[in-house]
Design an enzyme around this catalytic site. Structure first.
Site, short mmCIF file in Angstrom:
data_model
loop_
_atom_site.label_atom_id
_atom_site.label_comp_id
_atom_site.label_asym_id
_atom_site.label_seq_id
_atom_site.Cartn_x
_atom_site.Cartn_y
_atom_site.Cartn_z
CD GLU A 39 -15.10 13.43 24.62
OE1 GLU A 39 -13.95 13.72 24.00
OE2 GLU A 39 -15.99 14.00 24.94
CG HIS A 43 -9.29 -3.38 2.55
ND1 HIS A 43 -8.67 -3.68 1.37
CD2 HIS A 43 -8.30 -3.43 3.70
CE1 HIS A 43 -7.28 -3.71 1.79
NE2 HIS A 43 -7.15 -3.88 3.06
CG HIS A 53 -4.65 -0.16 5.73
ND1 HIS A 53 -5.73 0.00 5.87
CD2 HIS A 53 -4.28 -1.44 5.21
CE1 HIS A 53 -6.11 -1.13 4.99
NE2 HIS A 53 -5.19 -2.01 4.79
CG HIS A 82 -7.27 -5.44 7.53
ND1 HIS A 82 -6.84 -6.64 7.13
CD2 HIS A 82 -7.07 -4.13 6.57
CE1 HIS A 82 -5.98 -6.19 5.97
NE2 HIS A 82 -6.15 -5.02 5.73
CD GLU A 101 -2.90 -1.37 0.23
OE1 GLU A 101 -2.99 -0.41 -0.54
OE2 GLU A 101 -3.97 -2.33 0.40
P1 13P Z 1 1.15 -5.51 2.95
O1 13P Z 1 1.40 -6.81 3.72
O2 13P Z 1 1.81 -5.36 1.84
O3 13P Z 1 1.35 -4.37 3.95
O4 13P Z 1 -0.75 -5.36 2.95
C1 13P Z 1 -1.25 -5.62 3.89
C2 13P Z 1 -2.94 -4.91 3.64
O5 13P Z 1 -3.52 -4.73 4.49
C3 13P Z 1 -3.15 -4.71 2.15
O6 13P Z 1 -4.34 -3.81 2.29
ZN ZN Z 2 -5.32 -3.89 4.17
#
Ligand code: 13P
Ligand code: ZN
Length: 275
Positions: A170, A211, A140, A142, A116
């Site tokens: 909040e 995602h 980023h 999940h 990413e």
């Molecule tokens: P990477 O292992 O390349 O960082 O990817 C993980 C991910 O969350 C892709 O969206």
């Molecule tokens: Zn991801």
């Protein structure tokens, strides 16, 4: 100074470890980047090497030319970062055009920065421009509740913002600009990076349908705290929706306006619509 002794590196490792403990990083899920300050680069220069080949970023970030970044490696597990940082993260330099990068430290057993990287660098570039250089972190993850909501709420900024704000008082204080939503897209490429960085002009949070979340902030604490706040609100909302198809009472537009006045916030009217 050794790279691993630098405070910014320790702060970065702590986010990776805290995120893993939050269950936001199954396997290699998620990635983190930090735009290193010039004096921080200077402080660890003894350990940086400039002999690795330049490689294409896959997009263009001219406003980041010549800067250095600390980023997680692709395929690396967040839970392993604290055990062996030098094998799982790296420092990269961006070239004078903002089109190529080279690894200057880390990933000692080989590998590449996160897949990413285009999204991270394009977001960091947008944030550098719109915050006058203040924002340095892009994260980023999940997190399950936020992802779950993308299957049941309309994928609209105004719906996600309002529902998350209502979930916890909040929230509008922590993300007064709201959150943006990106429809499902193939991860890892320029297209999703362009869509996300467009939202980052307006918001500090972009939710990727089915995602995860991208968020950005000034430092590690505020960026991690932002991820935590959004996901906590999503958790509450999931519980509420699981208990009842409707809310018996909630925070109203008038309540939000009162909050904005007292907390000296500007809450965009587009999110204070009557339902
Ligand atoms: P990477 O292992 O390349 O960082 O990817 C993980 C991910 O969350 C892709 O969206
Ligand atoms: Zn991801």
């Amino acid at each position: 100074m050794k790279v691993l002794d630098a405070a910014f590196v320790q702060g970065f490792i702590r986010v990776c470890d805290d995120g893993a403990r939050m269950n936001w990083h199954e396997r290699n899920g998620g990635n983190l980047s930090y735009r290193i300050k010039p004096e921080e680069v200077e402080s660890v220069k003894e350990e940086l090497a400039f002999d690795k080949p330049w490689q294409p970023i896959g997009t263009s970030v001219p406003n980041l030319a010549g800067e250095f970044f600390l980023v997680t490696g692709t395929g690396r597990f967040f839970r392993n970062v604290i055990l062996d940082p030098a094998a799982n993260i790296c420092i990269i330099e961006v070239d004078e055009k903002g089109e190529n990068f080279r690894i200057c430290w880390g990933l000692v057993n080989g590998g590449r920065p996160t897949s990413e990287l285009p999204s991270h660098l394009m977001n960091l570039e947008v944030k550098k421009l719109v915050t006058n250089g203040r924002y340095r972190v892009v994260y980023h993850a999940h997190p399950a509740n936020t992802i779950a909501l993308t299957f049941v709420l309309p994928l609209e900024d105004k719906v996600f913002t309002r529902e998350l704000w209502e979930a916890m008082t909040e929230c509008p204080v922590v993300f007064p600009a709201g959150v943006g939503v990106v429809k499902w897209m193939v991860p890892g490429g320029r297209e999703v990076a362009v869509a996300t960085s467009e939202l980052m002009k307006k918001y500090d949070v972009a939710i990727w349908a089915h995602h995860g979340i991208f968020c950005s902030g000034e430092d590690f604490d505020t960026t991690f705290g932002l991820m935590h706040t959004v996901e906590k609100a999503a958790d509450i909302l999931v519980r509420v929706m699981s208990m009842s198809p409707t809310k018996r009472q909630t925070i109203t537009p008038r309540n939000f306006r009162d909050l904005a006045a007292d907390f000296k916030l500007t809450l965009p009217e587009e999110f204070l619509y009557e339902k």
